[in-house]
Design an enzyme around this catalytic site. Structure first.
Site, PDB file in Angstrom:
ATOM      1  N   SER A  66       5.285  11.629   0.942  1.00  0.00           N
ATOM      2  CA  SER A  66       5.088  11.191  -0.443  1.00  0.00           C
ATOM      3  C   SER A  66       3.917  11.850  -1.172  1.00  0.00           C
ATOM      4  O   SER A  66       3.785  11.697  -2.383  1.00  0.00           O
ATOM      5  CB  SER A  66       4.921   9.670  -0.497  1.00  0.00           C
TER       6      SER A  66
ATOM      7  N   LYS B  52       1.177   1.508  -4.805  1.00  0.00           N
ATOM      8  CA  LYS B  52       0.340   2.680  -5.068  1.00  0.00           C
ATOM      9  C   LYS B  52      -0.302   2.606  -6.445  1.00  0.00           C
ATOM     10  O   LYS B  52      -1.418   3.105  -6.634  1.00  0.00           O
ATOM     11  CB  LYS B  52       1.177   3.948  -4.910  1.00  0.00           C
TER      12      LYS B  52
END
Length: 339
Positions: free
Chosen positions: A234, A279
């Site tokens: 990611s 996040k």
């Protein structure tokens, strides 16, 4: 007598609390991690970082115990996942860790390639073999190969890519035996594995493994990416932006704290990831001002839309920017005024 009962009860309760920490439940729990500056992690030879910073964002994930299970029920942005959603069938925690590290390795290679080509530098590869990422249950490789094994040769032949390996095996017939030269824990060994049809597609044969290329990238100036403790793909987009920024004379950070997430392939296409809401929370806590999120071509349930929703929920002032390719992020940064 009362004091003894009190002491005994206290000891039992203490032992139960300790046991609750180490007793694993059949779940994984994830929560917001950290936003880390990339400059200490990535260094292009003889280049300096910009006035601002690019940051990768992480999610903390681990096997659930009683406390983390309760935490997932009590707090926002703490998610619980059944064991089978994280680990593939017959996959161990060690296999999962190896899979995550190999995905990170592939992500780094893609990010370097994309950044150097975008900056106008040549890129070459030195192929060393292929890595086993996963072994499928009830297939011939089960019990003979492990996640992390490096396949050096097949029937004495070397291949420059996992595609070459797959094409070679696909030409075999059910019952044919392959001789694989592998490297495991710095030791070389030879294993014999027969091929058999796949259950989902009997017309195709294989040994039951998923692969990634084992290769070194050759670039000048050299680049070092230290990701020993980070797994998964990611961070690809943010890796590529940090490398590109260091390669170019211009400071693309413009003095801002810029976070983001998203996978990246060798063509610069940005892909979605899991846990983007967590996040956003991590980036907000770190003081990020801009966040690049995978747009998924404007899909209604895209990472970008969830990121915008999360930023609104936590009352964050982060500017969420949608990206489909790395160039989208660069074009946005080009227009930013210097802070």
């Amino acid at each position: 007598m009362g004091r003894k009962i009190f002491v005994g009860t206290s000891i039992v309760l203490t032992l139960m609390m300790i046991a609750a920490i180490f007793f694993s439940l059949p779940y994984y729990v994830s929560k917001p991690g950290k936003a880390k500056k990339l400059a200490p992690i990535i260094q292009v030879e003889n280049r300096e970082e910009g006035k601002g910073s690019f940051m990768l964002t992480t999610v903390r994930m681990g096997r659930a115990n009683i406390y983390s299970y309760m935490e997932s029920k009590l707090f926002d942005y703490v998610e619980l996942y059944p064991l089978e959603e994280i680990l593939h069938e017959t996959e161990t925690q060690e296999d999962y860790n190896a899979r995550q590290l190999h995905m990170m390795a592939g992500s780094k290679l893609n990010a370097i390639e994309v950044a150097y080509k975008k900056a106008g530098y040549p890129v070459e590869y030195k192929y060393k073999g292929v890595y086993v990422v996963q072994v499928m249950p009830d297939m011939p490789a089960e019990g003979k190969l492990l996640s992390g094994d490096r396949i050096i040769k097949v029937d004495g032949k070397r291949f420059n890519s996992s595609e070459g390996f797959i094409e070679y095996v696909a030409k075999k017939h059910a019952g044919n035996t392959l001789e694989l030269t592998i490297k495991r824990n710095d030791k070389t060994k030879i294993v014999q594995i027969s091929v058999q049809p796949f259950k989902g597609d009997p017309k195709k044969v294989g040994i039951g493994i998923s692969l990634v290329d084992d290769k070194d990238i050759i670039v000048d100036p050299k680049v070092t990416v230290k990701t020993d403790e980070i797994g998964g793909p990611s961070a690809g987009l943010m890796f590529s932006l940090e490398i590109y920024d260091q390669l170019m004379e211009e400071d693309f950070t413009r003095g801002y704290k810029i976070a983001g997430t998203g996978t990246i392939d060798s063509e610069g296409t940005v892909g979605p990831i899991g846990g983007i809401d967590q996040k956003i929370v991590a980036a907000d806590k770190a003081g990020a001002e801009i966040f690049f999120a995978p747009n998924e071509k404007g899909s209604k349930d895209s990472n970008y839309n969830l990121a915008v929703k999360t930023a609104r929920e936590i009352d964050s002032k982060i500017k969420i920017v949608p990206v489909d390719v790395m160039d989208d992020a660069i074009k946005y940064l080009d227009k930013l005024p210097m802070k």
